[in-house]
Design an enzyme around this catalytic site. Structure first.
Site, PDB file in Angstrom:
ATOM      1  N   GLU A 160      -3.578   4.171   6.523  1.00  0.00           N
ATOM      2  CA  GLU A 160      -3.412   3.925   5.091  1.00  0.00           C
ATOM      3  C   GLU A 160      -3.900   5.172   4.339  1.00  0.00           C
ATOM      4  O   GLU A 160      -3.400   5.501   3.271  1.00  0.00           O
ATOM      5  CB  GLU A 160      -4.261   2.704   4.704  1.00  0.00           C
ATOM      6  CG  GLU A 160      -4.143   2.296   3.260  1.00  0.00           C
ATOM      7  CD  GLU A 160      -4.914   1.014   2.963  1.00  0.00           C
ATOM      8  OE1 GLU A 160      -4.808   0.033   3.722  1.00  0.00           O
ATOM      9  OE2 GLU A 160      -5.644   1.014   1.954  1.00  0.00           O
ATOM     10  N   ARG A 206       0.817  -1.225   0.000  1.00  0.00           N
ATOM     11  CA  ARG A 206       0.000   0.000   0.000  1.00  0.00           C
ATOM     12  C   ARG A 206       0.853   1.278   0.000  1.00  0.00           C
ATOM     13  O   ARG A 206       0.515   2.272   0.647  1.00  0.00           O
ATOM     14  CB  ARG A 206      -0.944   0.041   1.225  1.00  0.00           C
ATOM     15  CG  ARG A 206      -1.933  -1.081   1.295  1.00  0.00           C
ATOM     16  CD  ARG A 206      -2.999  -0.988   0.208  1.00  0.00           C
ATOM     17  NE  ARG A 206      -3.927  -2.096   0.339  1.00  0.00           N
ATOM     18  CZ  ARG A 206      -3.742  -3.293  -0.240  1.00  0.00           C
ATOM     19  NH1 ARG A 206      -2.681  -3.512  -1.003  1.00  0.00           N
ATOM     20  NH2 ARG A 206      -4.632  -4.247  -0.075  1.00  0.00           N
ATOM     21  N   SER A 266     -10.435   0.795   4.238  1.00  0.00           N
ATOM     22  CA  SER A 266      -9.691   0.550   5.482  1.00  0.00           C
ATOM     23  C   SER A 266      -8.891   1.783   5.868  1.00  0.00           C
ATOM     24  O   SER A 266      -8.174   2.344   5.042  1.00  0.00           O
ATOM     25  CB  SER A 266      -8.721  -0.619   5.298  1.00  0.00           C
ATOM     26  OG  SER A 266      -9.455  -1.780   5.027  1.00  0.00           O
TER      27      SER A 266
HETATM   28  C1  LIG Z   1     -15.414   1.505  -0.372  1.00  0.00           C
HETATM   29  C2  LIG Z   1     -13.914   1.528  -0.508  1.00  0.00           C
HETATM   30  C3  LIG Z   1     -13.237   0.337  -0.681  1.00  0.00           C
HETATM   31  C4  LIG Z   1     -11.835   0.344  -0.817  1.00  0.00           C
HETATM   32  N1  LIG Z   1     -11.208  -0.840  -0.998  1.00  0.00           N
HETATM   33  C5  LIG Z   1      -9.872  -0.855  -1.170  1.00  0.00           C
HETATM   34  C6  LIG Z   1      -9.185  -2.078  -1.400  1.00  0.00           C
HETATM   35  O1  LIG Z   1      -9.772  -3.161  -1.453  1.00  0.00           O
HETATM   36  N2  LIG Z   1      -7.842  -2.045  -1.579  1.00  0.00           N
HETATM   37  C7  LIG Z   1      -7.151  -0.864  -1.555  1.00  0.00           C
HETATM   38  O2  LIG Z   1      -5.924  -0.898  -1.740  1.00  0.00           O
HETATM   39  N3  LIG Z   1      -7.774   0.315  -1.330  1.00  0.00           N
HETATM   40  C8  LIG Z   1      -9.106   0.354  -1.145  1.00  0.00           C
HETATM   41  N4  LIG Z   1      -9.744   1.535  -0.916  1.00  0.00           N
HETATM   42  C9  LIG Z   1      -8.960   2.782  -0.799  1.00  0.00           C
HETATM   43  C10 LIG Z   1      -8.790   3.556  -2.117  1.00  0.00           C
HETATM   44  O3  LIG Z   1      -9.809   3.233  -3.033  1.00  0.00           O
HETATM   45  C11 LIG Z   1      -7.436   3.295  -2.758  1.00  0.00           C
HETATM   46  O4  LIG Z   1      -6.382   3.736  -1.934  1.00  0.00           O
HETATM   47  C12 LIG Z   1      -7.304   3.995  -4.128  1.00  0.00           C
HETATM   48  O5  LIG Z   1      -6.152   3.555  -4.771  1.00  0.00           O
HETATM   49  C13 LIG Z   1      -7.263   5.502  -4.076  1.00  0.00           C
HETATM   50  O6  LIG Z   1      -7.408   5.959  -5.407  1.00  0.00           O
HETATM   51  P1  LIG Z   1      -8.007   7.390  -5.735  1.00  0.00           P
HETATM   52  O7  LIG Z   1      -7.971   7.593  -7.190  1.00  0.00           O
HETATM   53  O8  LIG Z   1      -9.318   7.559  -5.077  1.00  0.00           O
HETATM   54  O9  LIG Z   1      -6.911   8.305  -5.054  1.00  0.00           O
HETATM   55  P2  LIG Z   1      -7.137   9.499  -4.029  1.00  0.00           P
HETATM   56  O10 LIG Z   1      -7.815   8.974  -2.826  1.00  0.00           O
HETATM   57  O11 LIG Z   1      -7.751  10.654  -4.707  1.00  0.00           O
HETATM   58  O12 LIG Z   1      -5.614   9.842  -3.673  1.00  0.00           O
HETATM   59  C14 LIG Z   1      -4.840   8.965  -2.906  1.00  0.00           C
HETATM   60  C15 LIG Z   1      -3.392   9.475  -2.892  1.00  0.00           C
HETATM   61  O13 LIG Z   1      -2.852   9.341  -4.214  1.00  0.00           O
HETATM   62  C16 LIG Z   1      -2.431  10.602  -4.695  1.00  0.00           C
HETATM   63  N5  LIG Z   1      -2.716  10.644  -6.123  1.00  0.00           N
HETATM   64  C17 LIG Z   1      -3.874  10.397  -6.757  1.00  0.00           C
HETATM   65  N6  LIG Z   1      -3.714  10.497  -8.093  1.00  0.00           N
HETATM   66  C18 LIG Z   1      -2.430  10.850  -8.304  1.00  0.00           C
HETATM   67  C19 LIG Z   1      -1.638  11.121  -9.450  1.00  0.00           C
HETATM   68  N7  LIG Z   1      -2.158  11.077 -10.682  1.00  0.00           N
HETATM   69  N8  LIG Z   1      -0.341  11.446  -9.283  1.00  0.00           N
HETATM   70  C20 LIG Z   1       0.211  11.515  -8.043  1.00  0.00           C
HETATM   71  N9  LIG Z   1      -0.469  11.269  -6.923  1.00  0.00           N
HETATM   72  C21 LIG Z   1      -1.784  10.942  -7.043  1.00  0.00           C
HETATM   73  C22 LIG Z   1      -3.209  11.643  -3.895  1.00  0.00           C
HETATM   74  O14 LIG Z   1      -2.522  12.889  -3.851  1.00  0.00           O
HETATM   75  C23 LIG Z   1      -3.280  10.955  -2.541  1.00  0.00           C
HETATM   76  O15 LIG Z   1      -2.071  11.147  -1.847  1.00  0.00           O
HETATM   77  C24 LIG Z   1     -11.134   1.563  -0.769  1.00  0.00           C
HETATM   78  C25 LIG Z   1     -11.827   2.759  -0.603  1.00  0.00           C
HETATM   79  C26 LIG Z   1     -13.206   2.760  -0.468  1.00  0.00           C
HETATM   80  C27 LIG Z   1     -13.930   4.046  -0.307  1.00  0.00           C
END
Ligand SMILES: Cc1cc2nc3c(=O)[nH]c(=O)nc-3n(C[C@H](O)[C@H](O)[C@H](O)COP(=O)(O)OP(=O)(O)OC[C@H]3O[C@@H](n4cnc5c(N)ncnc54)[C@H](O)[C@@H]3O)c2cc1C
Length: 290
Positions: free
Chosen positions: A284, A167, A214
């Site tokens: 996380e 992660r 999480s």
């Molecule tokens: C219902 C639910 C279920 C989930 N299940 C899981 C799971 O099973 N496994 C898991 O690993 N995670 C899970 N997550 C957490 C989350 O979905 C992941 O961490 C996901 O990868 C975040 O992606 P995002 O596009 O929403 O990023 P964001 O939440 O918008 O950003 C996360 C981080 O990445 C950075 N970031 C985003 N895009 C870029 C970019 N283009 N360049 C540089 N930095 C960037 C942001 O600045 C921030 O620091 C879950 C979340 C929810 C709400």
């Protein structure tokens, strides 16, 4: 003197973080910029750096807890970085592509390797940055290379240079992920669809209320949700934030939570775990601070 609109045409003003994050909490973002391409993104970053203005790259906001107060910097959304192309068993995806679109595209093309990530509400950029995964799968397992903007230059890093860990990735906070190339195996489309269905069914048990998934990272030999369940955290509430009754590792918004409610609940859980079990929990999720 240039203005923000002169360097990036698509700017929205005063957007609620409730509409930018899956937790549906927070105040407003003064500016949200949607650069149309790499050139506009580079101009935008140069402009903001010169002005010493803060900025934050937001994917789908599914792992970010925003502030309750107004964020006066610029939120950058890469929705327009939405290219998706296949060459044999390689897929090239822009960072703004929804992870589910990438997975469905791979399955459509009979390419195996991403199905286990079905249901993670991420963008490609967010998933790469967080090295997201589920069921012993991590997205880094199928990444070949990542293209980023670093120090005003576009560079490509091979998987081994991305610093992937559980992660976590080794990109600097100032790096902007532009795209990633995925190397997949050839598979049977029907089998891939069936695996995806299985994964999505398993995820049905997760809470339906707004959340960030999480909150804490898994630790060697420790399943955090099990620990928090044993410590009777399920249902513990701070304002509108509650530890899910279905999954003790997830905090949900029961309707009118503030970001502060979520932060207080996280701190309360961390303090009790340290005091009562001598365990230091590590988030996380990412905090977007003012
Ligand atoms: C219902 C639910 C279920 C989930 N299940 C899981 C799971 O099973 N496994 C898991 O690993 N995670 C899970 N997550 C957490 C989350 O979905 C992941 O961490 C996901 O990868 C975040 O992606 P995002 O596009 O929403 O990023 P964001 O939440 O918008 O950003 C996360 C981080 O990445 C950075 N970031 C985003 N895009 C870029 C970019 N283009 N360049 C540089 N930095 C960037 C942001 O600045 C921030 O620091 C879950 C979340 C929810 C709400």
């Amino acid at each position: 003197m240039k203005t923000l609109n002169a360097v990036c045409k698509n700017i929205q003003k005063n957007v609620s973080f409730k509409n930018l994050t899956t937790m549906r909490v927070g105040g407003t973002a003064k500016y949200v910029a949607f650069p149309s391409d790499e050139k506009e993104l580079i101009q935008l970053i140069e402009f903001l750096s010169k002005k010493h203005k803060k900025y934050f790259i937001l994917g789908n906001g599914s792992n970010v807890l925003p502030p309750d107060k107004k964020y006066k910097g610029v939120i950058i959304k890469l929705n327009n970085f939405n290219s998706l192309a296949r060459e044999e068993n390689l897929i090239h995806a822009g960072s703004g592509v929804k992870l589910i679109s990438l997975i469905n595209f791979a399955i459509e093309n009979g390419l195996k390797g991403l199905e286990d990530a079905s249901g993670i509400p991420a963008t490609v950029g967010g998933a790469v940055k967080m090295n997201s995964g589920a069921f012993n799968f991590e997205i880094s397992k199928v990444i070949k290379r990542v293209t980023i903007l670093r120090g005003g230059k576009i560079i490509s890093l091979e998987n081994c240079d991305c610093g992937f860990e559980y992660r976590k990735s080794g990109f600097y906070d100032t790096d902007i992920i532009l795209a990633a190339d995925f190397v997949l195996e050839y598979g049977d489309k029907e089998e891939l669809i069936s695996r995806q269905r299985e994964v999505l069914e398993k995820r049905q048990k997760l809470p339906k209320q707004p959340s960030l998934g999480s909150i804490f990272k898994r630790q060697e030999g420790l399943i955090v949700s099990k620990l928090l369940d044993e410590m009777k955290f399920k249902g513990v509430t701070f304002g509108g934030a509650m530890v899910s009754r279905e999954h003790a590792g997830i905090i949900v918004n029961t309707g009118d939570a503030t970001s502060e409610d979520v932060r207080e609940l996280i701190n309360y859980i961390k303090k009790r775990c340290l005091k009562e079990k001598n365990i230091t929990l590590v988030e996380e999720i990412k905090y977007l601070n003012l």
